[in-house]
Enzyme design. Structure first.
Site, PDB file in Angstrom:
ATOM      1  N   LYS A  80      32.237  22.957  62.750  1.00 16.49           N
ATOM      2  CA  LYS A  80      30.821  23.162  62.449  1.00 16.49           C
ATOM      3  C   LYS A  80      30.743  24.063  61.229  1.00 16.49           C
ATOM      4  O   LYS A  80      31.671  24.833  60.956  1.00 16.49           O
ATOM      5  CB  LYS A  80      30.150  23.855  63.642  1.00 16.49           C
ATOM      6  CG  LYS A  80      28.658  23.649  63.728  1.00 16.49           C
ATOM      7  CD  LYS A  80      28.280  22.426  64.542  1.00 16.49           C
ATOM      8  CE  LYS A  80      26.778  22.256  64.606  1.00 16.49           C
ATOM      9  NZ  LYS A  80      26.370  21.142  65.433  1.00 16.49           N
ATOM     10  N   GLY A 180       9.510  16.036  76.703  1.00 19.07           N
ATOM     11  CA  GLY A 180       9.724  15.907  75.257  1.00 19.07           C
ATOM     12  C   GLY A 180       9.717  14.463  74.812  1.00 19.07           C
ATOM     13  O   GLY A 180      10.562  13.667  75.231  1.00 19.07           O
ATOM     14  N   TYR A 186      11.013   9.498  73.032  1.00 23.96           N
ATOM     15  CA  TYR A 186      10.152   8.306  73.001  1.00 23.96           C
ATOM     16  C   TYR A 186      10.973   7.011  73.094  1.00 23.96           C
ATOM     17  O   TYR A 186      10.591   6.079  73.810  1.00 23.96           O
ATOM     18  CB  TYR A 186       9.254   8.298  71.755  1.00 23.96           C
ATOM     19  CG  TYR A 186       8.004   7.495  72.037  1.00 23.96           C
ATOM     20  CD1 TYR A 186       6.932   8.086  72.698  1.00 23.96           C
ATOM     21  CD2 TYR A 186       7.933   6.142  71.738  1.00 23.96           C
ATOM     22  CE1 TYR A 186       5.812   7.346  73.033  1.00 23.96           C
ATOM     23  CE2 TYR A 186       6.817   5.408  72.063  1.00 23.96           C
ATOM     24  CZ  TYR A 186       5.761   6.008  72.707  1.00 23.96           C
ATOM     25  OH  TYR A 186       4.653   5.275  73.056  1.00 23.96           O
TER      26      TYR A 186
HETATM   27  P1  NAD Z   1      12.433  16.155  68.342  1.00 29.63           P
HETATM   28  O1  NAD Z   1      12.163  17.447  67.657  1.00 29.63           O
HETATM   29  O2  NAD Z   1      12.138  14.875  67.625  1.00 29.63           O
HETATM   30  O3  NAD Z   1      11.626  16.095  69.725  1.00 29.63           O
HETATM   31  C1  NAD Z   1      11.455  17.185  70.572  1.00 29.63           C
HETATM   32  C2  NAD Z   1      10.100  16.993  71.249  1.00 29.63           C
HETATM   33  O4  NAD Z   1       9.980  17.996  72.248  1.00 29.63           O
HETATM   34  C3  NAD Z   1       8.914  17.138  70.301  1.00 29.63           C
HETATM   35  O5  NAD Z   1       8.041  16.041  70.472  1.00 29.63           O
HETATM   36  C4  NAD Z   1       8.274  18.451  70.741  1.00 29.63           C
HETATM   37  O6  NAD Z   1       6.867  18.481  70.559  1.00 29.63           O
HETATM   38  C5  NAD Z   1       8.654  18.480  72.214  1.00 29.63           C
HETATM   39  N1  NAD Z   1       8.600  19.801  72.833  1.00 29.63           N
HETATM   40  C6  NAD Z   1       8.870  21.001  72.266  1.00 29.63           C
HETATM   41  N2  NAD Z   1       8.686  21.984  73.177  1.00 29.63           N
HETATM   42  C7  NAD Z   1       8.311  21.381  74.336  1.00 29.63           C
HETATM   43  C8  NAD Z   1       7.989  21.857  75.630  1.00 29.63           C
HETATM   44  N3  NAD Z   1       8.001  23.152  75.924  1.00 29.63           N
HETATM   45  N4  NAD Z   1       7.669  20.955  76.579  1.00 29.63           N
HETATM   46  C9  NAD Z   1       7.620  19.639  76.299  1.00 29.63           C
HETATM   47  N5  NAD Z   1       7.914  19.127  75.079  1.00 29.63           N
HETATM   48  C10 NAD Z   1       8.251  19.995  74.108  1.00 29.63           C
HETATM   49  O7  NAD Z   1      13.955  16.221  68.800  1.00 29.63           O
HETATM   50  P2  NAD Z   1      14.888  15.003  69.208  1.00 29.63           P
HETATM   51  O8  NAD Z   1      15.674  14.580  68.016  1.00 29.63           O
HETATM   52  O9  NAD Z   1      14.112  13.998  69.984  1.00 29.63           O
HETATM   53  O10 NAD Z   1      15.907  15.744  70.173  1.00 29.63           O
HETATM   54  C11 NAD Z   1      15.521  16.133  71.487  1.00 29.63           C
HETATM   55  C12 NAD Z   1      16.638  16.946  72.124  1.00 29.63           C
HETATM   56  O11 NAD Z   1      17.842  16.170  72.167  1.00 29.63           O
HETATM   57  C13 NAD Z   1      16.993  18.233  71.355  1.00 29.63           C
HETATM   58  O12 NAD Z   1      17.366  19.211  72.287  1.00 29.63           O
HETATM   59  C14 NAD Z   1      18.198  17.810  70.520  1.00 29.63           C
HETATM   60  O13 NAD Z   1      19.041  18.915  70.232  1.00 29.63           O
HETATM   61  C15 NAD Z   1      18.892  16.851  71.473  1.00 29.63           C
HETATM   62  N6  NAD Z   1      19.726  15.854  70.798  1.00 29.63           N
HETATM   63  C16 NAD Z   1      19.188  15.013  69.891  1.00 29.63           C
HETATM   64  C17 NAD Z   1      19.988  14.055  69.275  1.00 29.63           C
HETATM   65  C18 NAD Z   1      19.405  13.089  68.284  1.00 29.63           C
HETATM   66  O14 NAD Z   1      20.051  12.068  68.004  1.00 29.63           O
HETATM   67  N7  NAD Z   1      18.236  13.314  67.740  1.00 29.63           N
HETATM   68  C19 NAD Z   1      21.355  13.975  69.592  1.00 29.63           C
HETATM   69  C20 NAD Z   1      21.889  14.855  70.551  1.00 29.63           C
HETATM   70  C21 NAD Z   1      21.053  15.793  71.144  1.00 29.63           C
END
Ligand code: NAD
Length: 365
Positions: A80, A180, A186
């Protein structure tokens, strides 16, 4: 703790400090383990309170990547990087080019990607100076948005857990509470909806909730209460550390399986879930789809190959459940064992990767 003590604690291979006066670049690259291959991990930009905080974070994150890549069956190690600074005010193309020049000197031992505080545009600047980056857009021959593959992997993990708990992997008629509705959440809702699951959803963004209600017939819930929803599966897809002393008694689910990183506040909370009879799909196993997707860029991106590999998360979760039963340990401990066993096996039969010196077999703890 002294920096060399930190390195010795989990036997890190390398910690490189990077500095570039003209651009103000201050950063670090941590390489934890390259037994299975070059270390791959994101480049995080964050206004750390100080250098020590940055060192502790980059080391912790690098080690996490070793386990994630190993358990996902990738021939990659864990690393990292961090850049100290405020991503809103301290970024420049020149800074990321300087970062790229320093990566180039590492000779491919570490491969960077975007992470919290950095974007594909920033990585594109680094790429002007080095080939040791991944996470390009589809237009530039890269793997594009990882979220659909992360969601697909989570769906496969949910199916494995449903199979274990209910005897059938189908989500049809199951109630899933999703916390979330962002990039991953979604997509996951769509996959679950297609399979006939009943969705209960929460997000602090009301528009995202309204969309899920309108398009997928989801039932909205209060963000503060979604974790206490009566359901078959609780899928945390927003924040980490949602499973802790106060939330565990409120849970009314049989399975916890979502995309969020670091779902357990502490390891002991995984034990508490097991005691309550709640099956937990370890975060870094079930959310590895994004990593598998980005790693697919190495050697030429092939979407179908990536899809097949991400579908394999179903079997990984099944294997972890089996290990967890075999060793009478919670699944998050079994996940670590799976990763460690893979690295130990590679060390003992001399394959693959850039390869550390022999005699490192018991070094991961
Ligand atoms: P994102 O930022 O697109 O979505 C996060 C969502 O959570 C947002 O819509 C936000 O409004 C909502 N949110 C924030 N606080 C909240 C709360 N207290 N209660 C309910 N909803 C809340 O992020 P993402 O890319 O969809 O990732 C989601 C999670 O998955 C993160 O923890 C991220 O680290 C993890 N993750 C993502 C990926 C990826 O490919 N994007 C890969 C591995 C892990």
């Amino acid at each position: 703790m002294d920096i060399f003590d930190l390195l010795a604690e989990h036997d890190y291979e390398d910690l490189v400090f990077i500095h570039d006066g003209p651009t103000g670049l201050k950063g670090m690259v941590a390489i934890h383990d390259t037994t299975l291959g070059p270390a791959l991990g994101g480049c995080r930009m964050y206004p750390y309170a100080g250098e020590h905080e940055a060192v502790v974070d980059v080391l912790r994150l690098a080690r996490g990547m070793t386990y994630k890549a190993a358990a996902a069956g990738l021939d990659l190690g864990g690393g990292k990087s961090v850049i100290l600074g405020d991503p809103r005010t301290d970024k420049s193309g020149a800074l990321f080019r300087a970062f790229g020049r320093r990566l180039e000197t590492l000779g491919g031992n570490y491969i960077a990607a975007e992470d919290v505080g950095t974007s594909t545009d920033d990585i594109a600047y680094a790429e002007l100076e080095t080939g040791h980056v991944v996470g390009r857009s589809r237009e530039h021959g890269g793997s594009g948005d990882p979220a659909p593959f992360t969601a697909l992997g989570v769906m496969q993990g949910i199916r494995a857990c449903l199979g274990e708990v209910y005897g059938t992997p189908s989500a049809e008629g199951r109630t899933v509470a999703i916390q979330g509705l962002g990039h991953v959440g979604y997509h996951l809702c769509n996959l679950l909806h297609r399979e006939g699951a009943r969705l209960i959803v929460a997000d602090v963004d009301g528009a995202a909730v309204a969309r899920a209600a309108h398009e997928l017939g989801a039932t909205p819930a209060d963000p503060d209460d979604i974790i206490a929803t009566e359901c078959d599966v609780f899928a945390p897809c927003a924040l980490g550390a949602v499973v802790h002393d106060d939330s565990i008694p409120r849970l009314r689910c049989s399975i916890i399986a979502g995309s969020a990183n670091n779902v357990l506040l502490e390891d002991r909370h995984g034990e508490a879930l097991a005691e309550r009879g709640i099956l937990y799909a370890p975060d870094y196993i079930i959310n590895a789809g994004g990593l598998i997707n980005v790693a697919g860029e190495l050697g030429g991106y092939d979407e179908e190959r990536v899809r097949i590999r991400v579908m394999g998360i179903h079997d990984s979760v099944q294997r972890i459940i089996a290990l967890s039963k075999r060793d009478s340990v919670p699944p998050h401990t079994a996940a670590d064992t799976l990763a460690e066993e893979r690295i130990s096996a590679a060390l003992s039969d001399g394959r693959p990767g850039t390869g550390p010196a022999p005699g490192r077999a018991s070094r991961l703890h």
